[in-house]
Design a protein around this motif. Sequence first.
Motif, PDB file in Angstrom:
ATOM      1  N   GLU A  93       0.810  -1.221   0.000  1.00  0.00           N
ATOM      2  CA  GLU A  93       0.000   0.000   0.000  1.00  0.00           C
ATOM      3  C   GLU A  93       0.844   1.272   0.000  1.00  0.00           C
ATOM      4  OE1 GLU A  93      -2.391  -3.268   1.913  1.00  0.00           O
ATOM      5  OE2 GLU A  93      -0.353  -2.519   2.135  1.00  0.00           O
ATOM      6  N   SER A 114      -9.726   2.943   1.858  1.00  0.00           N
ATOM      7  CA  SER A 114     -10.506   3.894   2.654  1.00  0.00           C
ATOM      8  C   SER A 114      -9.607   4.555   3.698  1.00  0.00           C
ATOM      9  CB  SER A 114     -11.648   3.165   3.367  1.00  0.00           C
ATOM     10  OG  SER A 114     -11.100   2.236   4.295  1.00  0.00           O
ATOM     11  N   ASP A 116     -10.273   4.456   6.808  1.00  0.00           N
ATOM     12  CA  ASP A 116     -10.192   3.447   7.868  1.00  0.00           C
ATOM     13  C   ASP A 116      -9.044   2.462   7.599  1.00  0.00           C
ATOM     14  OD1 ASP A 116     -11.264   2.111  10.266  1.00  0.00           O
ATOM     15  OD2 ASP A 116     -11.767   0.507   8.839  1.00  0.00           O
ATOM     16  N   ALA A 117      -8.902   2.035   6.368  1.00  0.00           N
ATOM     17  CA  ALA A 117      -7.800   1.126   6.012  1.00  0.00           C
ATOM     18  C   ALA A 117      -6.457   1.817   6.208  1.00  0.00           C
ATOM     19  CB  ALA A 117      -7.959   0.650   4.577  1.00  0.00           C
ATOM     20  N   GLN A 119      -5.806   4.135   8.447  1.00  0.00           N
ATOM     21  CA  GLN A 119      -5.538   4.212   9.880  1.00  0.00           C
ATOM     22  C   GLN A 119      -5.088   2.855  10.431  1.00  0.00           C
ATOM     23  OE1 GLN A 119      -5.401   7.213  11.598  1.00  0.00           O
ATOM     24  NE2 GLN A 119      -4.211   5.780  12.831  1.00  0.00           N
ATOM     25  N   ARG A 120      -5.682   1.785   9.944  1.00  0.00           N
ATOM     26  CA  ARG A 120      -5.248   0.445  10.379  1.00  0.00           C
ATOM     27  C   ARG A 120      -3.790   0.197   9.966  1.00  0.00           C
ATOM     28  NH1 ARG A 120     -10.300  -1.064   8.307  1.00  0.00           N
ATOM     29  NH2 ARG A 120      -9.280  -2.169   6.594  1.00  0.00           N
ATOM     30  N   LEU A 121      -3.424   0.627   8.767  1.00  0.00           N
ATOM     31  CA  LEU A 121      -2.035   0.476   8.316  1.00  0.00           C
ATOM     32  C   LEU A 121      -1.097   1.272   9.218  1.00  0.00           C
ATOM     33  CD1 LEU A 121       0.196  -0.316   6.272  1.00  0.00           C
ATOM     34  CD2 LEU A 121      -0.467   1.681   4.949  1.00  0.00           C
ATOM     35  N   ASP A 123      -1.625   2.217  12.296  1.00  0.00           N
ATOM     36  CA  ASP A 123      -1.597   1.574  13.611  1.00  0.00           C
ATOM     37  C   ASP A 123      -0.625   0.395  13.616  1.00  0.00           C
ATOM     38  OD1 ASP A 123      -3.446   3.409  14.572  1.00  0.00           O
ATOM     39  OD2 ASP A 123      -5.157   2.035  14.392  1.00  0.00           O
ATOM     40  N   ARG A 124      -0.640  -0.395  12.531  1.00  0.00           N
ATOM     41  CA  ARG A 124       0.317  -1.515  12.414  1.00  0.00           C
ATOM     42  C   ARG A 124       1.749  -1.005  12.399  1.00  0.00           C
ATOM     43  NH1 ARG A 124      -2.260  -3.525   7.771  1.00  0.00           N
ATOM     44  NH2 ARG A 124      -0.284  -3.423   6.684  1.00  0.00           N
ATOM     45  N   THR A 127       2.840   0.149  15.913  1.00  0.00           N
ATOM     46  CA  THR A 127       3.047  -0.927  16.891  1.00  0.00           C
ATOM     47  C   THR A 127       4.124  -1.916  16.452  1.00  0.00           C
ATOM     48  OG1 THR A 127       1.247  -2.234  15.924  1.00  0.00           O
ATOM     49  CG2 THR A 127       0.690  -0.772  17.780  1.00  0.00           C
ATOM     50  N   SER A 128       4.743  -1.674  15.328  1.00  0.00           N
ATOM     51  CA  SER A 128       5.762  -2.597  14.795  1.00  0.00           C
ATOM     52  C   SER A 128       7.176  -2.252  15.236  1.00  0.00           C
ATOM     53  CB  SER A 128       5.715  -2.606  13.264  1.00  0.00           C
ATOM     54  OG  SER A 128       4.503  -3.120  12.810  1.00  0.00           O
TER      55      SER A 128
END
Length: 171
Positions: A93, A114, A116-117, A119-121, A123-124, A127-128
């Motif tokens: 992405e 989106s 939302d997608a 933000q999830r990326l 967040d990953r 936290t990585s």
Amino acid sequence: MKLDGYDLRILEALQRDGRMTKVKLAEQVHLSPTPCWERLKRLEDSGVIAGYHARIDLRRLATVTEVLVEVTLDRHRHHDFQRFESAVRDIAEIVECHAVGGGVDYLMKVVVPSVDAFQRLMDRLLTSDLGIGRYFSYVVTKPVKSAGELPLRRLLEAQGEGARSDENFSS
């Protein structure tokens, strides 16, 4: 690599249409096919022509969200940059990522379905343990100009390449 007017015309023609036949290319640059082909191979073999691809209008295929992201790392040690860059290369992405000078460390272009997608990326990524200190995101509302043709003549002339002979760069 030293380029002459014919080489430059080959590069400019291929930027406009990378699918043109070798015969059509030779016609456009005013060379016979064999010398044109030899120049083309030399440009490819030297890496000046890095590849050929199709430019896809993704918006005609799917609803997408493009986000430009500024990223600053917490620490600036060599292995911090390597760790981040290695992780980014493996995330489909993230379609572009540039290390930059100035107030941030990286500029990225992210293409996702989106917000939302996106933000999830992020967040990953956060936290990585990649050392991201902060990021700023900018949702693209309308593309105005995307990767177009490079201004080859202007760039080469600015570096003195045009000083050899102005006629080399004439069309």
